[in-house]
Design a protein around this motif. Structure first.
Motif, short mmCIF file in Angstrom:
data_model
loop_
_atom_site.label_atom_id
_atom_site.label_comp_id
_atom_site.label_asym_id
_atom_site.label_seq_id
_atom_site.Cartn_x
_atom_site.Cartn_y
_atom_site.Cartn_z
N SER A 27 0.82 -1.21 0.00
CA SER A 27 0.00 0.00 0.00
C SER A 27 0.86 1.27 0.00
O SER A 27 0.34 2.37 -0.18
CB SER A 27 -0.93 0.00 1.22
OG SER A 27 -0.15 0.05 2.40
N THR A 28 2.18 1.13 0.18
CA THR A 28 3.05 2.30 0.14
C THR A 28 3.15 2.80 -1.29
O THR A 28 3.59 2.05 -2.17
CB THR A 28 4.47 1.94 0.63
OG1 THR A 28 4.37 1.38 1.92
CG2 THR A 28 5.37 3.16 0.67
N PRO A 29 2.75 4.04 -1.54
CA PRO A 29 2.82 4.49 -2.94
C PRO A 29 4.26 4.67 -3.42
O PRO A 29 5.13 5.05 -2.64
CB PRO A 29 2.09 5.84 -2.91
CG PRO A 29 1.89 6.21 -1.50
CD PRO A 29 2.24 5.06 -0.62
N LYS A 30 4.46 4.35 -4.67
CA LYS A 30 5.75 4.61 -5.33
C LYS A 30 5.46 5.44 -6.58
O LYS A 30 4.36 5.40 -7.10
CB LYS A 30 6.42 3.28 -5.70
CG LYS A 30 7.08 2.60 -4.50
CD LYS A 30 7.76 1.31 -4.88
CE LYS A 30 6.77 0.19 -4.93
NZ LYS A 30 7.38 -1.15 -4.94
N TYR A 31 6.47 6.16 -7.02
CA TYR A 31 6.24 7.08 -8.13
C TYR A 31 7.29 6.93 -9.22
O TYR A 31 8.46 6.62 -8.95
CB TYR A 31 6.30 8.54 -7.64
CG TYR A 31 5.21 8.89 -6.67
CD1 TYR A 31 3.94 9.23 -7.11
CD2 TYR A 31 5.45 8.88 -5.30
CE1 TYR A 31 2.93 9.57 -6.22
CE2 TYR A 31 4.45 9.21 -4.39
CZ TYR A 31 3.19 9.56 -4.86
OH TYR A 31 2.20 9.88 -3.98
N LEU A 32 6.82 7.17 -10.44
CA LEU A 32 7.73 7.28 -11.57
C LEU A 32 7.58 8.71 -12.12
O LEU A 32 6.46 9.18 -12.31
CB LEU A 32 7.37 6.28 -12.67
CG LEU A 32 8.17 6.44 -13.98
CD1 LEU A 32 9.60 5.97 -13.81
CD2 LEU A 32 7.50 5.67 -15.11
#
Lengths: 424, 154
Positions: A75-80
């Motif tokens: 559930s931890t958001p990651k970003y590109l």
């Protein structure tokens, strides 16, 4: 000669739309990746290809991705984040890709986001690229409509939202961590590293930031594999590169060519040589923040390591040519003025050093410079160099300055002794 | 006071972010899009809407080159003064435009028709010299083209 990135871009024509892109097999590699390749395997593939970052620093893309923690809470958001803030003076390669083939970038971004399991992606676009902005927004809307973006992409269970953030201007935004601050709505000041963005990036979450050209490669690497990519260059690095030439050449432009072609070939065969009546004196090989190369270097192979060995940087691969009708002091003054204006003011060598350099160069150009300025300029070039500053801005500014002082020493001296610019 | 339309557009931007302050740059651009520039009053209104201090908003507003904290003319001319355009002679273009409209870099004509500003590299160096008027991009400029070009912007 293969030109994977640009073969479907026709100069001066309209951009490749969704329908045409799909007809050429577009988004097939996304389907292949989502169905048949595990995220970690995509990263391993990109690592094996040795794709070096095309934004200027040449850091291995797969290594950057592999720093993203993959075992954490789902559930931890990651970003590109796609760095499309092309603002380096003399650089115009990403505009070509953004306007010419937006879906190639979007497909590459979706596959890249899948590899690092990012749920949100941003394209950080420079303010002035209005045409690219319109094209990208339309292309993204089309990708949503076809189910390539949004929830449960192509039935894979993978979700991704993609946004365009149009900037408000400032060269500093191109610096990876400053870009993240800007995307968070703050001043674009660089952040302390470590932690690197892969651990604490956008909103303190794991983030990968890659250049437009880098991300545009991903679907091709998924399609053809790492060995194919490696075979595209003349040097062992791998891949083609967008090269560009501006200045007084017959045919300025941008071309996709194998890494490792010589500077001479780029200048003479592609850029058509110098404009009649003009002689080559030197060039910044990869944008304003790279060291001058001169006639002695014309046989240098254009690749990251070979240009570094010649004392400069490949940078963005877009070359600015200095001719004999242009004053080298005025050229260098112009570049340093840019860097002085664009400094974010955070650290002393940059905030104080660059305006000082700019003033000394202005007075030399105007004929009021003193001989002792030459030592002071060299002193500042060293003081602004790597290890003394918070980010790469001032070290980048030092490169054309230090090399210019070395190669065009006699021109500087003549300005000072004659008390005027010989070109005016 | 922000208009309902401005508020709505800013709220739309806030939706894509984890907290409202992230929309600061978007909010400044939205207000500028409607009013041409960002006044002290607008800075306060944006701060209130995003629940951050006036100073935070102003620190962002004054950092970015394309946010105007002073009124500008109806049309903003942005001449690229970077190195490739210098080599290809932006200075003669600047001199011509400056003389024609009667203001230097940073100035606005008394009738409010034009503001003249420098801008760093516009990423079209193989087509230098280059400039923008408002959101429109023009390249391979010559002095002969300028009169007709400026006539389009009233």
């Amino acid at each position: 000669m293969e030109r994977p990135l640009t073969k479907h871009i026709k100069p001066g024509s309209v951009s490749l739309n969704m329908k045409d892109y799909i007809q050429l097999g577009g988004y097939g590699n996304l389907q292949k990746a989502l169905k048949n390749i595990a995220p970690a395997e995509v990263t391993a593939l990109v690592k094996a290809s040795n794709l070096l970052g095309r934004g200027g620093a040449g850091f291995p893309t797969g290594v950057k991705w592999s720093l993203i923690p993959m075992d954490g809470d789902k559930s931890t958001p990651k970003y590109l984040v796609c760095n499309a803030d092309e603002m380096e003076p003399g650089t115009f390669k990403d505009r070509y890709l953004l306007e010419g083939n937006p879906h190639q970038l979007i497909e590459g971004m979706i596959i890249s986001a899948y590899a690092i399991q990012a749920g949100k992606a941003y394209i950080f676009l420079r303010w002035a690229y209005k045409k690219a902005e319109k094209i990208l927004r339309e292309a993204i809307a089309d990708a949503y409509k076809s189910g390539y973006l949004g929830k449960n992409i192509l039935g894979s269970g993978f979700n991704l939202d993609l946004y365009v953030h149009s900037s408000a201007g400032r060269y500093m935004c191109g610096e990876e961590t400053a870009l993240l601050n800007s995307l968070e709505g703050k001043r674009a000041m660089p952040r302390t590293k470590p932690p690197f963005p892969a651990i604490s990036g956008l909103f303190g979450r794991p983030t990968v930031v890659n250049n437009v050209e880098t991300l545009s490669w991903i679907s091709h690497i998924v399609e053809h594999g790492a060995e194919w990519f490696k075979g595209l260059s003349l040097t062992p690095t791998g891949g083609t590169k967008l090269f560009g030439v501006s200045g007084r050449v017959k045919n300025p432009g941008t071309w996709e060519l194998p890494l490792g072609i010589s500077m001479r070939e780029l200048l003479e065969e592609h850029a058509g040589g110098m404009t009649p009546g003009h002689k080559f004196r030197g060039a910044l090989p990869g944008g304003a923040s790279t060291d001058f190369l001169i006639e002695d270097h014309l046989d240098v192979k254009l690749d990251f390591s070979t240009v570094a060995a010649a004392g400069s940087r490949l940078g963005t691969g877009t070359m600015i040519v200095l001719d004999d009708k242009t004053c080298p002091v005025a050229f260098i003054h112009n570049v340093e003025k840019f860097f002085a204006l664009e400094s974010c003011g955070w650290c002393t060598p940059c905030r104080e050093g660059l305006p000082w350099v700019e003033k000394m160069l202005a007075s030399i150009e105007e004929g009021t410079g003193k001989m002792e300025y030459l030592d002071l300029l060299n002193f500042n070039a060293k003081f602004m160099g790597p290890g003394n500053t918070f980010c790469a801005h001032a070290p980048g500014a030092a490169e054309p300055l230090q090399s210019g002082l070395k190669y065009f020493h006699d021109d500087f001296v003549k300005h000072i002794t004659d008390k005027k610019c010989p070109w005016r | 006071m922000l208009t309902e339309e401005e508020k709505k557009e800013i709220q739309e931007e806030i939706k894509q972010y984890p907290y409202p302050a992230v929309a600061c740059i978007d909010a400044l651009k939205i207000v500028q899009n409607h009013r041409g520039w960002v006044s002290d009053e607008s800075v306060r209104d944006i701060a209130q809407l995003l629940s951050i201090s006036n100073e935070e908003v102003d620190s962002v507003a004054t950092f970015y080159s394309r946010i105007y904290r002073k009124p500008v003319g109806r049309n903003v001319i942005l001449i690229c003064d970077s190195v490739s355009c210098m080599i290809l002679g932006y200075e003669s273009l600047y001199n011509y435009i400056s003389k024609k409209i009667g203001v230097s870099f940073g100035g606005t004509t008394s009738d409010g028709r034009f503001t003249l500003l420098p801008i760093s590299c516009l990423g079209d160096c193989d087509n230098a010299p280059v400039m923008m008027i408002n959101n429109d991009h023009f390249n391979r400029l010559t002095i002969e083209k300028i009169d007709e070009l400026l006539d389009r912007y009233k």
